[in-house]
Each structure stands twice: as C-alpha cells, then as structure tokens.
Write an enzyme that holds these catalytic residues in place. Structure first.
Site, PDB file in Angstrom:
ATOM      1  N   ASN A 145      -3.942 -15.598 -29.191  1.00  0.00           N
ATOM      2  CA  ASN A 145      -3.658 -15.906 -27.802  1.00  0.00           C
ATOM      3  C   ASN A 145      -2.769 -14.809 -27.224  1.00  0.00           C
ATOM      4  O   ASN A 145      -1.677 -14.549 -27.735  1.00  0.00           O
ATOM      5  CB  ASN A 145      -2.957 -17.270 -27.722  1.00  0.00           C
ATOM      6  CG  ASN A 145      -2.491 -17.602 -26.315  1.00  0.00           C
ATOM      7  OD1 ASN A 145      -3.010 -17.097 -25.337  1.00  0.00           O
ATOM      8  ND2 ASN A 145      -1.488 -18.467 -26.228  1.00  0.00           N
ATOM      9  N   LYS A 148      15.644  26.548  -2.895  1.00  0.00           N
ATOM     10  CA  LYS A 148      16.006  25.215  -2.394  1.00  0.00           C
ATOM     11  C   LYS A 148      15.860  25.183  -0.875  1.00  0.00           C
ATOM     12  O   LYS A 148      16.425  26.005  -0.173  1.00  0.00           O
ATOM     13  CB  LYS A 148      17.446  24.884  -2.796  1.00  0.00           C
ATOM     14  CG  LYS A 148      17.871  23.436  -2.519  1.00  0.00           C
ATOM     15  CD  LYS A 148      18.435  23.203  -1.128  1.00  0.00           C
ATOM     16  CE  LYS A 148      19.715  23.948  -0.877  1.00  0.00           C
ATOM     17  NZ  LYS A 148      20.294  23.580   0.474  1.00  0.00           N
ATOM     18  N   ALA A 153      10.878 -13.902 -15.205  1.00  0.00           N
ATOM     19  CA  ALA A 153      12.236 -14.445 -15.129  1.00  0.00           C
ATOM     20  C   ALA A 153      13.072 -14.147 -16.366  1.00  0.00           C
ATOM     21  O   ALA A 153      14.287 -14.279 -16.328  1.00  0.00           O
ATOM     22  CB  ALA A 153      12.182 -15.961 -14.902  1.00  0.00           C
ATOM     23  N   GLY A 177      11.454 -22.152 -20.403  1.00  0.00           N
ATOM     24  CA  GLY A 177      10.124 -21.974 -20.964  1.00  0.00           C
ATOM     25  C   GLY A 177       9.090 -21.534 -19.944  1.00  0.00           C
ATOM     26  O   GLY A 177       9.294 -21.625 -18.728  1.00  0.00           O
ATOM     27  N   ARG A 232      16.394  -9.091 -26.233  1.00  0.00           N
ATOM     28  CA  ARG A 232      16.093  -8.169 -27.329  1.00  0.00           C
ATOM     29  C   ARG A 232      16.034  -6.715 -26.880  1.00  0.00           C
ATOM     30  O   ARG A 232      16.073  -5.808 -27.703  1.00  0.00           O
ATOM     31  CB  ARG A 232      14.767  -8.575 -27.992  1.00  0.00           C
ATOM     32  CG  ARG A 232      14.913  -9.730 -28.957  1.00  0.00           C
ATOM     33  CD  ARG A 232      13.604 -10.085 -29.617  1.00  0.00           C
ATOM     34  NE  ARG A 232      12.740 -10.863 -28.730  1.00  0.00           N
ATOM     35  CZ  ARG A 232      11.499 -11.219 -29.023  1.00  0.00           C
ATOM     36  NH1 ARG A 232      10.960 -10.849 -30.171  1.00  0.00           N
ATOM     37  NH2 ARG A 232      10.791 -11.934 -28.169  1.00  0.00           N
ATOM     38  N   ASN A 279       9.916  41.500  -0.165  1.00  0.00           N
ATOM     39  CA  ASN A 279      10.340  41.731  -1.544  1.00  0.00           C
ATOM     40  C   ASN A 279      11.837  41.475  -1.637  1.00  0.00           C
ATOM     41  O   ASN A 279      12.631  42.107  -0.933  1.00  0.00           O
ATOM     42  CB  ASN A 279      10.039  43.158  -1.993  1.00  0.00           C
ATOM     43  CG  ASN A 279      10.322  43.353  -3.481  1.00  0.00           C
ATOM     44  OD1 ASN A 279       9.463  43.138  -4.325  1.00  0.00           O
ATOM     45  ND2 ASN A 279      11.541  43.761  -3.801  1.00  0.00           N
ATOM     46  N   TYR A 324      26.470  28.258   2.195  1.00  0.00           N
ATOM     47  CA  TYR A 324      27.403  27.130   2.257  1.00  0.00           C
ATOM     48  C   TYR A 324      28.830  27.638   2.403  1.00  0.00           C
ATOM     49  O   TYR A 324      29.295  28.476   1.616  1.00  0.00           O
ATOM     50  CB  TYR A 324      27.259  26.303   0.967  1.00  0.00           C
ATOM     51  CG  TYR A 324      28.060  25.032   0.916  1.00  0.00           C
ATOM     52  CD1 TYR A 324      28.062  24.136   1.973  1.00  0.00           C
ATOM     53  CD2 TYR A 324      28.807  24.710  -0.214  1.00  0.00           C
ATOM     54  CE1 TYR A 324      28.788  22.954   1.915  1.00  0.00           C
ATOM     55  CE2 TYR A 324      29.526  23.528  -0.299  1.00  0.00           C
ATOM     56  CZ  TYR A 324      29.522  22.650   0.775  1.00  0.00           C
ATOM     57  OH  TYR A 324      30.235  21.468   0.703  1.00  0.00           O
ATOM     58  N   ALA A 336      20.640  48.105  -1.922  1.00  0.00           N
ATOM     59  CA  ALA A 336      21.146  47.384  -3.084  1.00  0.00           C
ATOM     60  C   ALA A 336      22.663  47.288  -3.041  1.00  0.00           C
ATOM     61  O   ALA A 336      23.355  48.221  -2.628  1.00  0.00           O
ATOM     62  CB  ALA A 336      20.701  48.085  -4.365  1.00  0.00           C
TER      63      ALA A 336
END
Length: 457
Positions: A170, A351, A11, A78, A16, A377, A387, A423
């Site tokens: 403790n 991707k 809780a 507490g 800090r 290749n 896209y 190419a």
C-alpha cells in the site's frame, strides 16, 4: 467525467527530519516536496484541491498561498483525522476524491490520472494505489482473494508468515467516492495503541459494507517513495534528478555525466545543448540550441543564447546572448545583459551591466552598474568604481572604445565613442569621442636611490 477533488495531507511536523523546517517544505531538486505534489495534481483536471496543514505551520500555508484551499488539523491524530478536516469543504459533493501525502514528491501526473481513470472505470468506492517491491519490509501488504479482488490491507506488525511474503504494498495514496469517504470516516475508531484515526481503516469499513474496493498498481515503486527522513530525502533527490535528466536527453540534450549534473524542474533546454559534469542549472533558466555548459558551471534564472560557451562560471538572473564565451571562473551577477559574440573571460565579475555585441572583458575586471557599447575592449584589471559608500552610479562606455589595463572609471562617467583610455588611468571626467585620455602621475626615476633605501633598512 466525474467531478474530481484532492486532499493533500501536509500536517505532519516530520520529527525524523530533525529540522526546524516543516517536512513537506524540504526541497527536492530545488522545489518543496508539497509543491511537487500540487503541481502534478493540477494536471489531473481537478475541480477542487484542499491541503491539510498542522497548527503552527504558517510557513506551509505561506508557501501554498492561493494555489488551493487550506484547512488546519489542530492536533495530529492520524491520517484519517487529517482527512476529516476537509469535511466542511467537500462533504456533500458528488465525485471522486484522491487523498495523497504531501511528502510523496515523485508521483507523476500520469500516475494520478491513471489512478482516477481506473477508479472511475471500475465504479469502485475506494481504490488503493499499490506497487510491488522486492523488499516490502515496513509497508502494509495488499491481500487479494482468488478473484484478484482486494480483501484487506495488513500492516507489517500484524501480518502472518504468508502475508509477509506478499510484495504488493500500500503506497498510502487512495481514490474514494467522495460521499462514501466522509461517511466512512465517521465510523473510524481510534481504538489502537497510538490512539489515532487511520485512513486505511476506511477500506475495511467499506469492505464490510460490501462496497467494491479496487487497486491500481503503478509499475514504478520508486515513484511512490514517501520522505520521512534525510536518507529518503536524498533518495528522492536522486530519483527526481534522474527523471529530469533522462527527459532532457530524450529531447536531444547531451548530458555527459547525468549522475553529476543537476537540472531544476522548470529549466528549458533546446536540442543539441552539451552539458559537462558538475553543472547546476536551476530556476526558470532557458538554454538555447548548441550552447555548451560546464564543466562545473552554475546557472540560475538565466537565458543563455545559441552556441554560447560557459566554462567553470556562475550566472544569476541575467540574459546572455548568442555565441558568447564566458569563463573560466567568471561571475555574472543579477541584471546583467551580455550581447551576442561578447567575451567575459577568467576572473571577470559583471553586475547590473549591459555588455554590447562583440565587446570583450577578457580577464581580472569588475564591471558593475555600467552600459558598455558594441565592440568595446576592456583591458585586464579594469574597474568601474560605482559605489561611494551610499549610492551607486552609472559608467557608460560607448561603441568601439578601448580601455587600457588597470584603469579605474570613477562613476558617474562616460567614455566616448572610439576613445582610448591609457593603461593605469583613473578616469573621473567625461572622455570625449575619438580621444585619448591619460590620467596617471608622471613617472620620476631617482637613480641610485634604491641603495640608500636598502642601507637604511
């Protein structure tokens, strides 16, 4: 074996930490601190687990979900007050209850199990998890009598010179007889400087009632570290990283520089894998035998096949086959499937694409939304133009095709089996099987024209 319950105290806002994020959600090796606690407690065969969250801690509740029951501590009054919030769920149940803080991510299931076992074997009403440290400053000291029985816990500010020299501390984790815990909590007072109800006061109450108080000492003080600020968070990260890496090394993985290798808690790595410095492997990744990772590679949620080599590259949410060569400086983005003995070379981005067995994309290319067959290749500078500004389209390159350098494949388009793309071509139409496709403007040379341009300038 007695019924076993757990109360996780989560809780606290953790002021800090100086963060908008609730303290127990700060990650250690990629997993929130409280999740580490839950995961380790689950292995202790609990009958019920309750997590106490603070008012407004919706993110904590959202993360925990249905892993355990949640109760809200409306005001932070507490640790004793926090434990009381579980009363409606656990009050009348017989058995043993462990109370642990949600900011102690390093305690292992073995320690929890040993604490439960010790408590039940001792037939104690309360058992404190303790540890020894060369520098106990700031911790409550565990004071024992001549019979080695726990007399009391003394906080640092209340300890005398003799008590300050005690190095058994403790840790803030306890086992209780469940009914005894809630009965004692009713008698805890907030008559102190902070006006709060403290869980350690239960020990004093039970002691005054002549109930048996025991202590179980863990051999690893570091394991009990509570994270209250960013410095302790970094210490926990370092300790967890060391624990994970050493576990893999004991199982046959070679990690050349464990101090500079980060492996998440859910990662599976088979024997004879070699990991170079600067590598980060996270999520549900699986690295198969004899793979070589790094230096300076990042893998998240990937399967990497046997004998695959990945150098200075990044891979996310993808499947990578056997004997694949990746990098340097390749980027495997989500939903990629790289076939056996393929090559993804330097400065190649893949991707949502399937690359078939034996195919090569050696350098400076983007392959997105594509199905690439076997033994293809793909030359330098090739782009699958997927896209149009609104929709993504598929490029298909069939088996044994050859794509020349600086080719643009405008999707949707198919390059047929065993075909060649010259190419510099921009391909907009289907290329039939066993064809040569040339899609570029005819070269024209105008002799002497360069001088005219220079003179004009």
């Amino acid at each position: 074996m007695a019924n076993r319950y757990a109360i996780i105290l989560a809780a606290g806002q953790g002021t800090r930490m100086k963060s908008k994020l609730y303290k127990v959600l700060h990650p250690v090796m990629g997993r929130p601190m409280v999740q580490h606690v839950i995961d380790q407690l689950k292995k202790a065969q609990l009958d019920e687990m309750v997590t106490v969250v603070g008012h407004g801690a919706e993110k904590v509740a959202e993360h925990i979900g249905d892993q355990c029951q949640l109760v809200i501590q409306e005001e932070q009054l507490g640790t004793g007050h926090a434990a009381m919030q579980a009363e409606d769920l656990l009050l009348d149940k017989d058995g043993t209850t462990i109370v642990v803080c949600g900011d102690t991510p390093l305690i292992t299931s073995e320690t929890y199990q040993a604490l439960f076992d010790h408590h039940e074997q001792e037939n104690a009403q309360a058992t404190i998890l303790t540890a020894t440290t060369a520098n106990p400053t700031g911790y409550g000291r565990v004071i024992r009598n001549e019979a080695n029985e726990v007399e009391r816990i003394v906080e640092q500010k209340d300890a005398n010179e003799t008590e300050l020299r005690v190095n058994e501390i403790n840790t803030g984790t306890y086992c209780f007889d469940n009914k005894a815990l809630f009965q004692a909590l009713k008698n805890v007072s907030n008559d102190n400087a902070q006006g709060e109800y403290y869980l350690p006061d239960v020990i004093e109450i039970l002691k005054k009632e002549n109930e048996k108080i025991s202590a179980f000492m863990t051999v690893d003080f570091e394991e009990t570290l509570g994270v209250n600020d960013r410095i302790a968070l970094a210490q926990a990260e370092k300790s967890m990283k060391k624990r994970i890496n050493e576990g893999h090394m004991r199982n046959g993985v070679t990690i050349i520089d464990p101090d500079h290798t980060y492996i998440g808690p859910d990662v599976q790595i088979e024997p004879d894998v070699l990991i170079h410095p600067g590598s980060i492997i996270e999520g549900d990744s699986v690295i198969k035998s004899e793979a070589e990772i790094g230096p300076h590679s990042e893998i998240h949620n990937c399967i990497v096949g046997e004998q695959t080599v990945m150098k200075q590259s990044v891979a996310n949410d993808s499947n990578i086959g056997k004997r694949v060569k990746i990098g340097p400086y390749a980027h495997i983005r989500p939903e990629a499937a790289i076939g056996d003995e393929a090559k993804i070379g330097n400065f190649v981005e893949v991707k949502k694409a399937a690359i078939g067995n034996g195919s090569k994309v050696s350098h400076l290319s983007y392959i997105g939304d594509a199905e690439v067959g076997t033994n293809v290749n793909i030359g330098c500078g090739t782009i699958t133009v997927n896209y149009d500004g609104k929709n993504k389209f598929l490029t298909t390159i069939e088996d044994d095709a050859f794509i020349g350098c600086n080719s643009n494949l405008i999707a949707p388009v198919t390059v047929g089996k065993s075909s060649y793309v010259a190419a510099g071509s921009t391909i907009t139409k289907h290329v039939p099987e066993d064809s040569l496709s040339v899609a570029r403007a005819r070269q024209t040379n105008k002799e002497g024209y360069a001088s005219r341009i220079r003179n004009r300038k």
